[in-house]
Design an enzyme around this catalytic site. Structure first.
Site, short mmCIF file in Angstrom:
data_model
loop_
_atom_site.label_atom_id
_atom_site.label_comp_id
_atom_site.label_asym_id
_atom_site.label_seq_id
_atom_site.Cartn_x
_atom_site.Cartn_y
_atom_site.Cartn_z
N THR A 18 0.83 -1.21 0.00
CA THR A 18 0.00 0.00 0.00
C THR A 18 0.86 1.26 0.00
O THR A 18 0.53 2.27 -0.61
CB THR A 18 -0.91 0.01 1.26
OG1 THR A 18 -1.58 -1.23 1.36
CG2 THR A 18 -1.94 1.12 1.20
N ARG A 22 7.80 -2.54 2.78
CA ARG A 22 7.94 -2.67 4.23
C ARG A 22 8.31 -4.09 4.57
O ARG A 22 7.66 -5.04 4.14
CB ARG A 22 6.63 -2.32 4.94
CG ARG A 22 6.42 -0.85 5.01
CD ARG A 22 5.27 -0.47 5.88
NE ARG A 22 4.92 0.89 5.53
CZ ARG A 22 3.80 1.49 5.85
NH1 ARG A 22 2.89 0.85 6.55
NH2 ARG A 22 3.57 2.73 5.49
N HIS A 114 3.43 3.45 11.06
CA HIS A 114 2.97 3.19 12.42
C HIS A 114 3.47 1.85 12.95
O HIS A 114 3.15 1.47 14.06
CB HIS A 114 1.45 3.19 12.41
CG HIS A 114 0.90 2.25 11.39
ND1 HIS A 114 1.03 2.48 10.04
CD2 HIS A 114 0.28 1.06 11.50
CE1 HIS A 114 0.50 1.48 9.38
NE2 HIS A 114 0.04 0.60 10.23
N LYS A 126 10.04 4.27 0.72
CA LYS A 126 9.06 4.63 -0.32
C LYS A 126 9.62 5.77 -1.15
O LYS A 126 10.40 6.60 -0.67
CB LYS A 126 7.69 4.95 0.27
CG LYS A 126 7.68 5.95 1.40
CD LYS A 126 6.27 6.10 1.98
CE LYS A 126 6.28 7.08 3.15
NZ LYS A 126 4.96 7.46 3.61
N ASP A 279 1.92 9.53 14.06
CA ASP A 279 2.59 8.22 13.95
C ASP A 279 4.08 8.36 13.68
O ASP A 279 4.64 9.46 13.77
CB ASP A 279 1.92 7.40 12.85
CG ASP A 279 2.17 7.98 11.47
OD1 ASP A 279 2.43 9.20 11.37
OD2 ASP A 279 2.14 7.23 10.48
N ASP A 283 2.48 11.34 9.22
CA ASP A 283 1.37 11.60 8.28
C ASP A 283 0.01 11.24 8.88
O ASP A 283 -1.00 11.78 8.48
CB ASP A 283 1.60 10.94 6.91
CG ASP A 283 1.86 9.45 6.99
OD1 ASP A 283 1.85 8.89 8.10
OD2 ASP A 283 2.10 8.83 5.93
N THR A 346 -7.77 2.08 -1.14
CA THR A 346 -6.92 2.45 0.00
C THR A 346 -5.51 2.77 -0.49
O THR A 346 -4.94 2.03 -1.27
CB THR A 346 -6.87 1.27 0.99
OG1 THR A 346 -8.18 1.07 1.51
CG2 THR A 346 -5.91 1.53 2.13
N GLU A 365 -8.80 9.30 5.14
CA GLU A 365 -8.94 7.84 5.24
C GLU A 365 -9.26 7.44 6.67
O GLU A 365 -8.83 8.12 7.61
CB GLU A 365 -7.65 7.16 4.81
CG GLU A 365 -7.31 7.33 3.36
CD GLU A 365 -6.13 6.46 3.00
OE1 GLU A 365 -6.36 5.38 2.47
OE2 GLU A 365 -4.99 6.85 3.27
N GLU A 366 -9.94 6.31 6.78
CA GLU A 366 -10.27 5.79 8.11
C GLU A 366 -9.01 5.46 8.92
O GLU A 366 -9.06 5.44 10.14
CB GLU A 366 -11.15 4.53 8.00
CG GLU A 366 -10.62 3.39 7.11
CD GLU A 366 -9.43 2.65 7.64
OE1 GLU A 366 -9.37 2.42 8.85
OE2 GLU A 366 -8.55 2.29 6.82
N SER A 367 -7.91 5.19 8.23
CA SER A 367 -6.68 4.77 8.90
C SER A 367 -5.94 5.97 9.48
O SER A 367 -4.72 6.07 9.36
CB SER A 367 -5.80 3.99 7.93
OG SER A 367 -5.55 4.77 6.78
C1 G16 Z 1 -0.70 3.61 4.38
C2 G16 Z 1 -1.37 4.27 3.21
C3 G16 Z 1 -2.78 4.61 3.56
C4 G16 Z 1 -3.52 3.39 4.04
C5 G16 Z 1 -2.77 2.77 5.21
C6 G16 Z 1 -3.37 1.46 5.67
O1 G16 Z 1 -0.57 4.52 5.42
O2 G16 Z 1 -0.70 5.44 2.82
O3 G16 Z 1 -3.38 5.13 2.41
O4 G16 Z 1 -4.81 3.73 4.44
O5 G16 Z 1 -1.45 2.51 4.82
O6 G16 Z 1 -3.23 0.52 4.67
P1 G16 Z 1 -3.58 -1.01 4.87
O7 G16 Z 1 -5.02 -1.03 5.31
O8 G16 Z 1 -3.35 -1.60 3.53
O9 G16 Z 1 -2.69 -1.56 5.95
P2 G16 Z 1 0.79 4.62 6.24
O10 G16 Z 1 0.52 5.71 7.24
O11 G16 Z 1 0.96 3.27 6.87
O12 G16 Z 1 1.85 4.94 5.26
#
Ligand code: G16
Length: 549
Positions: A18, A22, A114, A126, A279, A283, A346, A365-367
């Site tokens: 995503t 990682r 996170h 990234k 986090d 972001d 997502t 986003e919900e996250s």
């Molecule tokens: C990343 C992406 C977000 C996504 C999140 C969760 O955030 O940039 O767009 O919502 O991961 O993704 P998943 O549900 O696939 O674990 P971050 O803050 O982890 O870079």
């Protein structure tokens, strides 16, 4: 200076998820692993040769070692100018801003967001392109394809560059600059928000904040912005010093991991007015009032409804966007405002084209992600400043603002249930079975505690980007009900071990008399239907989720 060609062979597990690549730290420490991936980036991002590259990370374990490797390889690949954050630190939003401000060819961010850090923890890398945003899928697919044919990588034989102090180093054709990571970003925030108004309230003691930097990258940013520029009391920022292992904590800003913050906001009238956490890479954000949590989907809706009250957004919004699993609270607001609301897969990268084309001004986003067109990443501190500015203008508490919003637009009860550490094959099979199931689900009725629920629509979400017409398929199973309830299933794309199934549950309630109920109770029917449809117990042997947010 010697430029070396080091022989290597491909690693099959270098497909970005995503948000970049990682893996466990140990995987990145495998001989040639990081170098191979970087070589693939340099092969694909050809504009880097002769261009400007921004480099920084969230300060986690292996950050500075990785930066030294990046510098050596960037020199070998003819990058003409590299700006690196002092001590290797740059938040993800700060990188996005610097790329745009300095017209850089791109940026490399070292972070696993996170996810926990330390020698046993996670690491990530990234690439962000010239618009400041995460590279799109076409780019990351090319990087992966390239990584599968690597036979050698190119690296300059130079000493490590001291990252601790600001300064400049000319190495052959390349100028390496160690810069202040904070000032440009803080200046941008000062341009967007009404700092004078917020500062006056902090100064008069009428407003207080507790910001939990979770020992991650936002500490120096938050100290400068909240305490120095905005005059919040010294000590308003807690866990402010970035540490390689985030102080042993989990830099995920939610009610579970930001425990210290939550406790401070639950002290009644002695609590600060506003609490927030960010986090690893700065972001994401969580926003809470006194003993009152606002979920990220509601945050986006409330921001959309109130943006015109803030000087930085007084001209109104061109449109908004949310990712598929984010609740549809913002859709109600967009409808009232008569602006477009886009539903994307997502991943922040899917907002890039919409922002570049000015189709949207805000997205979320919900996250725990929110952002605007000021950069091309989600932005934790920006979101907190948005709320501070809003509280200042409205002279209402976080809770009052949220309740008034629900009264006007209705409340979307919302929760995410995560089933972690699943066997990847089992998880894939579950999704495959769900895909089959959705073909016949439409029109089915499920019994509930107080009412039955009929499926009005159901699909495996596919997104056609309205700007470049690219199609992204299989982004999550969406089950919509006639009563505006919804269930979404998808597998996480950010984990480093096994698979995580995310189940997103939502139920709409228009009646203000029913806006104070317990979320999990309101969602009980949806929870049961989700378990039944996905056959969670038989397939995964799981009765309960590992994490509920
Ligand atoms: C990343 C992406 C977000 C996504 C999140 C969760 O955030 O940039 O767009 O919502 O991961 O993704 P998943 O549900 O696939 O674990 P971050 O803050 O982890 O870079």
């Amino acid at each position: 200076m010697n430029i070396l060609q080091i022989s290597s062979t491909p690693f099959t597990d270098q497909k970005p998820g995503t948000s970049g690549l990682r893996k466990k730290v140990q995987r990145f420490q495998t001989a040639h692993y990081l170098e191979n991936f970087l070589q693939a980036i340099f092969n694909v991002a050809t504009d880097l040769k002769g261009g400007l590259l921004i480099v920084g990370g969230d300060g986690r374990y292996y950050n500075t070692e990785a930066i030294q490797t990046i510098l050596k390889m960037a020199v070998a690949h003819g990058v003409s100018h590299i700006k690196v954050g002092q001590n290797g630190l740059l938040s993800t939003p700060a990188v996005s801003h610097l790329i745009r401000k300095q017209s850089a060819a791109g940026g490399i961010i070292l972070s696993a967001s996170h996810n926990p850090g330390g020698p046993e923890g996670d690491f990530g890398i990234k690439f962000n392109t010239a618009n400041g945003g995460p590279a799109d899928t076409k780019f990351t697919d090319q990087v992966y394809a390239d990584s599968q044919h690597i036979t050698a990588y190119t690296i300059a034989e130079i000493d490590d560059v001291p990252l601790e102090t600001q300064g400049q180093y000319q190495l052959g054709e390349t100028l390496i600059e160690i810069i202040d990571p904070v000032s440009d970003y803080a200046d941008l925030m000062e341009q967007i928000f009404d700092f004078a108004k917020i500062k006056a309230l902090f100064g008069s003691g009428l407003l207080s904040i507790c910001f939990d930097a979770m020992h991650a990258v936002t500490g120096p940013y938050a100290k400068e912005i909240f305490e120095r520029r905005l005059n919040a009391a010294v000590g308003s920022v807690i866990n402010a010093i970035p540490q390689e292992d985030f102080g042993g904590g989990h830099p995920d800003p939610n009610l579970i991991y930001a425990r210290e913050l939550v406790e401070r906001l639950n002290q009644g009238n002695d609590s600060p007015d506003l609490g927030a956490a960010s986090d690893g890479d700065g972001d994401r954000y969580m926003l809470i009032g006194r003993n009152f949590f606002v979920n990220p989907s509601d945050c986006l809706a409330i921001m959309t409804a109130n943006a015109h009250l803030l000087s930085g957004y007084q001209l109104g919004l061109s449109g908004v966007a949310r990712s598929l699993p984010t609740s549809r609270a913002v859709d109600k607001v967009a409808e009232t405002l008569g602006i477009e609301c886009y539903e994307t897969p997502t991943g922040w990268k899917y907002f890039g084209n919409l922002l570049d084309e000015r189709r949207i001004t805000l997205c979320g986003e919900e996250s725990f992600g929110g952002g605007s067109d000021h950069i091309r990443e989600k932005d934790g501190i920006w979101a907190v400043l948005f709320w501070l500015n809003l509280v200042t203008v409205k002279r209402q508490s976080v809770e009052e603002i949220t309740r008034a919003h629900w009264a006007r637009f209705g409340r979307h009860y919302y929760s995410r249930h995560d089933y972690e550490g699943l066997d990847s094959t089992v998880a894939e099979q579950l999704m495959k079975a769900l895909r089959k199931r959705v073909e016949t689900l439409k029109g089915e009725t499920f019994a509930g505690h107080t009412a039955s629920h009929t499926v009005s629509d159901c699909d495996d979400f596919s997104y056609t980007d309205p700007v470049d017409r690219s199609v992204t398929e299989h982004q999550g199973i969406r089950i919509l009900f006639e009563d505006e309830s919804r269930i979404v299933f998808r597998l996480s794309g950010t984990g480093t071990e096994g698979a995580t199934l995310r189940v997103y549950l939502e139920r709409y309630e228009a009646n203000p008399a029913l806006h104070d109920l317990e979320t999990q109770v309101v969602l009980a029917d949806m929870i049961n239907i989700a378990r039944e449809v996905a056959e969670l117990k038989t397939r995964c042997g799981r009765e309960q989720p590992d994490i509920v947010t």
